[in-house]
Design a protein around this motif. Structure first.
Motif, PDB file in Angstrom:
ATOM      1  N   ASP A 295       0.810  -1.212   0.000  1.00  0.00           N
ATOM      2  CA  ASP A 295       0.000   0.000   0.000  1.00  0.00           C
ATOM      3  C   ASP A 295       0.846   1.267   0.000  1.00  0.00           C
TER       4      ASP A 295
ATOM      5  N   GLY B 280       0.271  -4.283  -5.091  1.00  0.00           N
ATOM      6  CA  GLY B 280      -0.498  -3.100  -4.772  1.00  0.00           C
ATOM      7  C   GLY B 280      -1.276  -2.625  -5.990  1.00  0.00           C
ATOM      8  N   GLU B 281      -1.679  -1.348  -5.989  1.00  0.00           N
ATOM      9  CA  GLU B 281      -2.483  -0.811  -7.079  1.00  0.00           C
ATOM     10  C   GLU B 281      -1.769  -0.894  -8.423  1.00  0.00           C
TER      11      GLU B 281
ATOM     12  N   ARG C 238       1.792   0.997  -4.646  1.00  0.00           N
ATOM     13  CA  ARG C 238       0.821   1.886  -5.299  1.00  0.00           C
ATOM     14  C   ARG C 238       1.375   2.464  -6.584  1.00  0.00           C
TER      15      ARG C 238
END
Length: 546
Positions: A44, A100-101, A48
């Motif tokens: 996170d 993550g993203e 990201r």
């Protein structure tokens, strides 16, 4: 015990723990998910903006893959048992820990277990909402018609390319495409003289050299009979297609059992045959993608385009990735050797020349007696060594190559003579004695003091002391007698007493006698001390010496 393992079933866990104790990585705390991850990575946070890279497979290939976890390369590696793919749940746990993203890329070697387990883990991760891409590396060219070539050491170049792109912030699609392009370009071929030994098992019976091996102990494509390291490299490069249209990047991999010396010789052969101008960058030689202790090597090639060179040169913080090196012609320099000083150009003294002749003749004629002594406590060549030095001195006198009328020059000339004419450590020690004495004689014409200084340097470099059954046991008392102002007869008696005393010394702390059982030394005079005693007896004019 043939390998430094503990329990075979604990091998994978223990080797990962060994890595984690020194590298900037963290381990999962569950045995069913052997995951090694960057300590500085949080999905996170870093995840990201940066694509996570995950690879792995069966263990036994160390340092692959955990050794390449770090900034600029892998985010995590998932390890299975030896030569066995990790399970789907372990791989999926690795994805959850890293992704993550920005998403993650799985780099998979083209083995059935890896393809299936990593593939299913990717599908389940997507089902959970993770953005996951995969690339399969099939760089083995051993079977050109194989529908599914194996993934070998070329996988590491894919790690490096993808790691570089991810580190600079490229999105998942870009990183994925760069990995696909690199995987399509790399090709690898290996040769081994013997197969690997699995932990807890007897050594493999396969001892015939094979070309085109995988990394899971499967047989090679064919048996070969390389006649030399050069021939082995020739055969591997021929199987790679005899590349001559570079430039190339080259990865030279130790499959686990080659000595460093072998790898350097194989590297030399590889670069010579490819042509140093045809190799833009080289990684290794090093154990990178091994197969336990397999006695073999592999060569990986990829085109050296600008993007590849940029990616490979980028720094990383993975603990076992070697910095790639540029290749160049061998650079040489001309060393400066010691120049023999002009001999015999100093003053000449007839009386001293006759004295030195008598001393050298005494030692030359003692060859047999000294060899017989040395045969009891050494290798039987002490007399031959001393006689070689004596003959060299006699020859130099005959050719007027000794400056017998100048103390310092004479000592220096004798020092050079002993170093070149006498074998073993005796010649070097006597050369140290005379060379050091020559430096003292430059200032003061005092032979006893100069010889004492020379003995100190002999002891400093040789490590022997009086009482260690060496020539020093006769030399030190004789020189001390002269330094105290006693005449040569007293010095000769001191040398003889010191030499005879060595027959009572049953423990030697220096020289070859130190390797001989104590009982073999009892009653035997040290040959070096005997030679010194005879020298001083001749110096004192006692021609009836033993």
């Amino acid at each position: 015990m043939h390998h430094f393992y503990n329990r075979p079933e604990a091998l994978v866990s223990e080797l990962l723990e060994g890595l984690a104790m020194s590298a900037n990585v963290t381990l999962s705390d569950h045995r069913d998910a052997r995951i090694v991850m960057r300590s500085d990575w949080q999905p996170d946070r870093e995840g990201r903006q940066q694509v996570a890279l995950i690879s792995g497979g069966g263990s036994g290939h160390e340092p692959a893959h955990a050794g390449f976890v770090g900034q600029g390369m892998l985010t995590a590696a998932v390890a299975g048992d030896v030569f066995a793919s990790p399970g789907v749940e372990a791989i999926l746990a690795g994805i959850r820990a890293c992704c993550g993203e920005a998403g993650c890329l799985l780099i998979i070697k083209n083995y059935t277990g890896d393809r299936l387990n990593f593939g299913l883990a990717a599908e389940r991760a997507r089902e959970e909402g993770f953005r996951v891409a995969t690339v399969i590396v099939a760089d083995d060219v051993a079977l050109p018609d194989a529908p599914q070539p194996r993934g070998l050491a070329g996988t590491l170049l894919v790690h490096k390319m993808a790691g570089y792109r991810a580190e600079r912030g490229d999105d998942l699609d870009t990183v994925h495409q760069a990995a696909i392009d690199m995987a399509a370009q790399v090709r690898s071929m290996g040769m081994a003289l013997s197969s690997a030994t699995l932990p807890g098992q007897e050594a493999s019976s396969r001892k015939t050299p094979e070309l085109g091996l995988g990394i899971h102990n499967e047989p090679g494509v064919r048996q070969v009979t390389p006649e030399s390291a050069d021939d082995a490299v020739d055969q591997v490069l021929k199987a790679l297609g005899r590349p001559d249209n570079g430039p190339w990047v080259v990865l030279i991999n130790n499959l686990g059992g080659c000595a460093p010396q072998e790898m350097q010789i194989l590297t030399r052969a590889c670069l010579e045959r490819l042509g140093r101008d045809n190799v833009a960058l080289m990684t290794g030689p090093a154990p990178l993608m091994t197969s336990l202790d397999m006695h073999g090597f592999s060569i990986t090639l990829a085109p050296a385009d600008e993007a590849t060179l940029e990616a490979l040169k980028a720094p990383v913080q993975a603990p076992h990735w070697p910095t790639p090196q540029t290749v160049h012609d061998i650079k040489t320099f001309s060393p400066r050797f010691s120049q023999q000083p002009p001999a015999g150009e100093g003053q000449y003294d007839n009386a001293r020349s006759q004295l030195i002749t008598r001393l050298a003749t005494t030692l030359r004629d003692s060859e047999k007696a000294l060899d017989e002594l040395d045969a009891k406590v050494g290798d039987g060549d002490a007399g031959a060594t001393v006689a070689a030095g004596a003959r060299a001195v006699l020859k130099a006198l005959d050719e007027n190559q000794l400056s017998t009328g100048e103390n310092a020059r004479l000592a220096s000339e004798l020092g050079h003579l002993f170093a070149t004419a006498m074998g073993g450590s005796s010649g070097v020690l006597l050369s140290i004695l005379m060379t050091s004495a020559a430096q003292q004689l430059e200032d003061v014409a005092d032979w006893p003091s100069a010889l004492q200084a020379g003995v100190e340097r002999m002891q400093h470099y040789g490590g022997a002391q009086q009482g260690d059954r060496t020539m020093l046991d006769a030399l030190i008392p004789a020189i001390e007698a002269m330094a105290a102002g006693q005449d040569l007869e007293a010095a000769a008696r001191a040398a003889r007493s010191g030499a005879d005393k060595t027959a009572t010394l049953r423990k030697a702390s220096a020289g070859r006698s130190s390797l001989v059982p104590e009982q073999a030394l009892d009653g035997v005079v040290d040959p070096g001390a005997e030679a010194v005693a005879r020298l001083f007896e001749a110096l004192a004019g006692d021609d009836d010496s033993r």
